[in-house]
Design a protein around this motif. Structure first.
Motif, PDB file in Angstrom:
ATOM      1  N   LYS A 148      -2.899  -0.715  13.780  1.00 26.67           N
ATOM      2  CA  LYS A 148      -4.240  -1.013  13.276  1.00 26.67           C
ATOM      3  C   LYS A 148      -4.695   0.057  12.299  1.00 26.67           C
ATOM      4  O   LYS A 148      -5.213  -0.250  11.211  1.00 26.67           O
ATOM      5  N   GLU A 149      -4.508   1.316  12.663  1.00 23.29           N
ATOM      6  CA  GLU A 149      -4.932   2.416  11.804  1.00 23.29           C
ATOM      7  C   GLU A 149      -4.140   2.446  10.501  1.00 23.29           C
ATOM      8  O   GLU A 149      -4.704   2.706   9.426  1.00 23.29           O
ATOM      9  N   ILE A 150      -2.844   2.163  10.590  1.00 25.06           N
ATOM     10  CA  ILE A 150      -2.011   2.134   9.387  1.00 25.06           C
ATOM     11  C   ILE A 150      -2.454   1.013   8.465  1.00 25.06           C
ATOM     12  O   ILE A 150      -2.574   1.196   7.249  1.00 25.06           O
ATOM     13  N   ALA A 151      -2.709  -0.169   9.043  1.00 25.99           N
ATOM     14  CA  ALA A 151      -3.140  -1.316   8.241  1.00 25.99           C
ATOM     15  C   ALA A 151      -4.462  -1.021   7.540  1.00 25.99           C
ATOM     16  O   ALA A 151      -4.615  -1.280   6.335  1.00 25.99           O
ATOM     17  N   LEU A 207      -4.978  -0.748   3.444  1.00 28.45           N
ATOM     18  CA  LEU A 207      -5.934  -1.612   2.750  1.00 28.45           C
ATOM     19  C   LEU A 207      -6.954  -0.777   1.987  1.00 28.45           C
ATOM     20  O   LEU A 207      -7.252  -1.053   0.815  1.00 28.45           O
ATOM     21  N   ARG A 208      -7.481   0.221   2.646  1.00 27.09           N
ATOM     22  CA  ARG A 208      -8.511   1.058   2.024  1.00 27.09           C
ATOM     23  C   ARG A 208      -7.957   1.800   0.805  1.00 27.09           C
ATOM     24  O   ARG A 208      -8.603   1.847  -0.255  1.00 27.09           O
ATOM     25  N   GLU A 209      -6.761   2.366   0.940  1.00 32.99           N
ATOM     26  CA  GLU A 209      -6.177   3.122  -0.171  1.00 32.99           C
ATOM     27  C   GLU A 209      -5.678   2.208  -1.287  1.00 32.99           C
ATOM     28  O   GLU A 209      -5.399   2.675  -2.396  1.00 32.99           O
ATOM     29  N   SER A 210      -5.583   0.914  -0.992  1.00 31.56           N
ATOM     30  CA  SER A 210      -5.216  -0.071  -2.027  1.00 31.56           C
ATOM     31  C   SER A 210      -6.460  -0.678  -2.668  1.00 31.56           C
ATOM     32  O   SER A 210      -6.357  -1.591  -3.487  1.00 31.56           O
ATOM     33  N   GLY A 211      -7.630  -0.166  -2.279  1.00 36.38           N
ATOM     34  CA  GLY A 211      -8.890  -0.652  -2.853  1.00 36.38           C
ATOM     35  C   GLY A 211      -9.323  -1.996  -2.304  1.00 36.38           C
ATOM     36  O   GLY A 211     -10.086  -2.716  -2.961  1.00 36.38           O
ATOM     37  N   CYS A 266       0.095  -6.015   5.389  1.00 34.50           N
ATOM     38  CA  CYS A 266      -0.873  -5.543   4.384  1.00 34.50           C
ATOM     39  C   CYS A 266      -0.313  -5.689   2.980  1.00 34.50           C
ATOM     40  O   CYS A 266      -1.075  -5.829   2.014  1.00 34.50           O
ATOM     41  N   GLY A 267       1.011  -5.682   2.870  1.00 37.72           N
ATOM     42  CA  GLY A 267       1.636  -5.936   1.573  1.00 37.72           C
ATOM     43  C   GLY A 267       1.249  -7.307   1.051  1.00 37.72           C
ATOM     44  O   GLY A 267       1.040  -7.498  -0.158  1.00 37.72           O
ATOM     45  N   HIS A 268       1.115  -8.290   1.956  1.00 37.98           N
ATOM     46  CA  HIS A 268       0.661  -9.622   1.554  1.00 37.98           C
ATOM     47  C   HIS A 268      -0.801  -9.584   1.103  1.00 37.98           C
ATOM     48  O   HIS A 268      -1.181 -10.294   0.161  1.00 37.98           O
ATOM     49  N   ALA A 269      -1.607  -8.778   1.766  1.00 38.69           N
ATOM     50  CA  ALA A 269      -3.013  -8.656   1.362  1.00 38.69           C
ATOM     51  C   ALA A 269      -3.116  -8.052  -0.031  1.00 38.69           C
ATOM     52  O   ALA A 269      -3.956  -8.470  -0.844  1.00 38.69           O
ATOM     53  N   VAL A 270      -2.246  -7.100  -0.325  1.00 33.52           N
ATOM     54  CA  VAL A 270      -2.221  -6.496  -1.662  1.00 33.52           C
ATOM     55  C   VAL A 270      -1.768  -7.524  -2.689  1.00 33.52           C
ATOM     56  O   VAL A 270      -2.310  -7.596  -3.800  1.00 33.52           O
ATOM     57  N   ASP A 273       8.950  -8.886  -1.625  1.00 26.53           N
ATOM     58  CA  ASP A 273       8.004  -8.056  -2.359  1.00 26.53           C
ATOM     59  C   ASP A 273       7.028  -7.354  -1.410  1.00 26.53           C
ATOM     60  O   ASP A 273       6.706  -6.176  -1.600  1.00 26.53           O
ATOM     61  N   ALA A 274       6.572  -8.068  -0.365  1.00 24.14           N
ATOM     62  CA  ALA A 274       5.661  -7.461   0.606  1.00 24.14           C
ATOM     63  C   ALA A 274       6.344  -6.295   1.317  1.00 24.14           C
ATOM     64  O   ALA A 274       5.721  -5.245   1.559  1.00 24.14           O
ATOM     65  N   SER A 275       7.619  -6.455   1.641  1.00 25.20           N
ATOM     66  CA  SER A 275       8.362  -5.374   2.287  1.00 25.20           C
ATOM     67  C   SER A 275       8.534  -4.189   1.349  1.00 25.20           C
ATOM     68  O   SER A 275       8.397  -3.032   1.762  1.00 25.20           O
ATOM     69  N   ASN A 276       8.826  -4.467   0.081  1.00 25.30           N
ATOM     70  CA  ASN A 276       8.979  -3.382  -0.893  1.00 25.30           C
ATOM     71  C   ASN A 276       7.676  -2.610  -1.073  1.00 25.30           C
ATOM     72  O   ASN A 276       7.676  -1.367  -1.168  1.00 25.30           O
ATOM     73  N   ARG A 277       6.561  -3.325  -1.117  1.00 20.16           N
ATOM     74  CA  ARG A 277       5.261  -2.670  -1.229  1.00 20.16           C
ATOM     75  C   ARG A 277       4.992  -1.811   0.012  1.00 20.16           C
ATOM     76  O   ARG A 277       4.492  -0.683  -0.096  1.00 20.16           O
ATOM     77  N   ALA A 278       5.315  -2.367   1.176  1.00 21.69           N
ATOM     78  CA  ALA A 278       5.078  -1.648   2.429  1.00 21.69           C
ATOM     79  C   ALA A 278       5.903  -0.368   2.497  1.00 21.69           C
ATOM     80  O   ALA A 278       5.375   0.712   2.818  1.00 21.69           O
ATOM     81  N   LEU A 279       7.183  -0.470   2.198  1.00 21.27           N
ATOM     82  CA  LEU A 279       8.064   0.686   2.284  1.00 21.27           C
ATOM     83  C   LEU A 279       7.678   1.769   1.282  1.00 21.27           C
ATOM     84  O   LEU A 279       7.717   2.966   1.595  1.00 21.27           O
ATOM     85  N   ALA A 280       7.300   1.345   0.084  1.00 17.68           N
ATOM     86  CA  ALA A 280       6.878   2.320  -0.931  1.00 17.68           C
ATOM     87  C   ALA A 280       5.616   3.051  -0.482  1.00 17.68           C
ATOM     88  O   ALA A 280       5.505   4.274  -0.637  1.00 17.68           O
ATOM     89  N   TRP A 281       4.697   2.303   0.108  1.00 15.11           N
ATOM     90  CA  TRP A 281       3.424   2.920   0.518  1.00 15.11           C
ATOM     91  C   TRP A 281       3.607   3.881   1.689  1.00 15.11           C
ATOM     92  O   TRP A 281       3.091   5.004   1.656  1.00 15.11           O
TER      93      TRP A 281
END
Length: 226
Positions: free
Chosen positions: A41-44, A48-52, A98-102, A169-177
């Motif tokens: 929950k905290e990570i999500a 989200l917050r740091e992705s604006g 959260c990658g999907h939310a981004v 793509d969602a996994s790539n975004r997640a791993l990069a973040w």
């Protein structure tokens, strides 16, 4: 048709194996505590917050491996093991959703295309198998019902393949973040990447299975015999 049938059996076996491996990987990495002690929950919420993104809620839903992002009500839904978990598995899954939310927030084209297909396929899926069954029974009388059924199934197959770039793509975004923000250390990153790799393979096998089934129906429609 025998060849298509054998391919279908092979795909089914591979699918069971991949699902089994995913479950085992999730169980294994759920036992590895995250070095920073953050919950899913905290990570999500942090991602989200740091992705604006401030209009997406993080919720807990029942079940195992039921995690998903809902673009309709803008919610990241995490299973209890992920929502409350402070493990490598929880970090990987929470950041992936959260990658999907981004993707949604940045109008990722493949997610948009996929979302546009959902309403039609939701209705079509209720009747598709009945249309195909009726078409097979009437194949010697008229090919039209089966042709309609095959066309509908072709759209579901297309949907499954469109899902692939969305998930990868969602996994790539997640791993990069999680790497760039030091949510995980190097060892935990390798585990996170491994978990998401197996999760992605379930979608790949599903797409291949759908294609194999489509080819089987097409072979019936075209009157092919092995």
């Amino acid at each position: 048709m025998g060849g298509a049938y054998l391919i279908g059996i092979l795909v089914m076996i591979v699918s069971f194996y991949v699902q089994w491996r995913l479950k085992r990987k999730f169980e294994e990495y759920s036992q590895v505590g995250l070095s920073n002690g953050m919950s899913g929950k905290e990570i999500a919420e942090t991602m989200l917050r740091e992705s604006g993104i401030y209009d997406v809620r993080v919720l807990s839903v029942e079940g195992k491996l039921t995690d998903h992002y809902n673009p309709q009500d803008k919610t990241v839904n995490l299973s209890p093991d992920v929502f409350y978990g402070r493990s490598v598995a929880a970090a990987a899954v929470a950041s992936h959703e959260c990658g999907h939310a981004v993707q949604h927030a940045t109008a990722y084209k493949w997610l948009q295309f996929r979302s546009q297909m959902v309403p039609f396929l939701s209705v079509a899926s209720q009747y598709m198998q009945w249309v195909i069954l009726g078409g097979i029974l009437l194949i010697n009388t008229t090919p039209i019902p089966l042709a309609i059924g095959v066309a509908l199934f072709a759209l579901t197959t297309l949907f499954s393949f469109i899902t692939l770039p969305v998930e990868y793509d969602a996994s790539n975004r997640a791993l990069a973040w999680i790497k760039n923000n030091r949510i995980v250390n190097e060892r935990e990153y390798v585990m996170s990447a491994d978990a998401l790799k197996w999760a992605a393979r379930t979608y790949l096998v599903a797409a291949i299975g759908s294609l194999a089934t489509l080819l089987y129906y097409v072979s019936i429609l075209m009157g092919r015999r092995d």
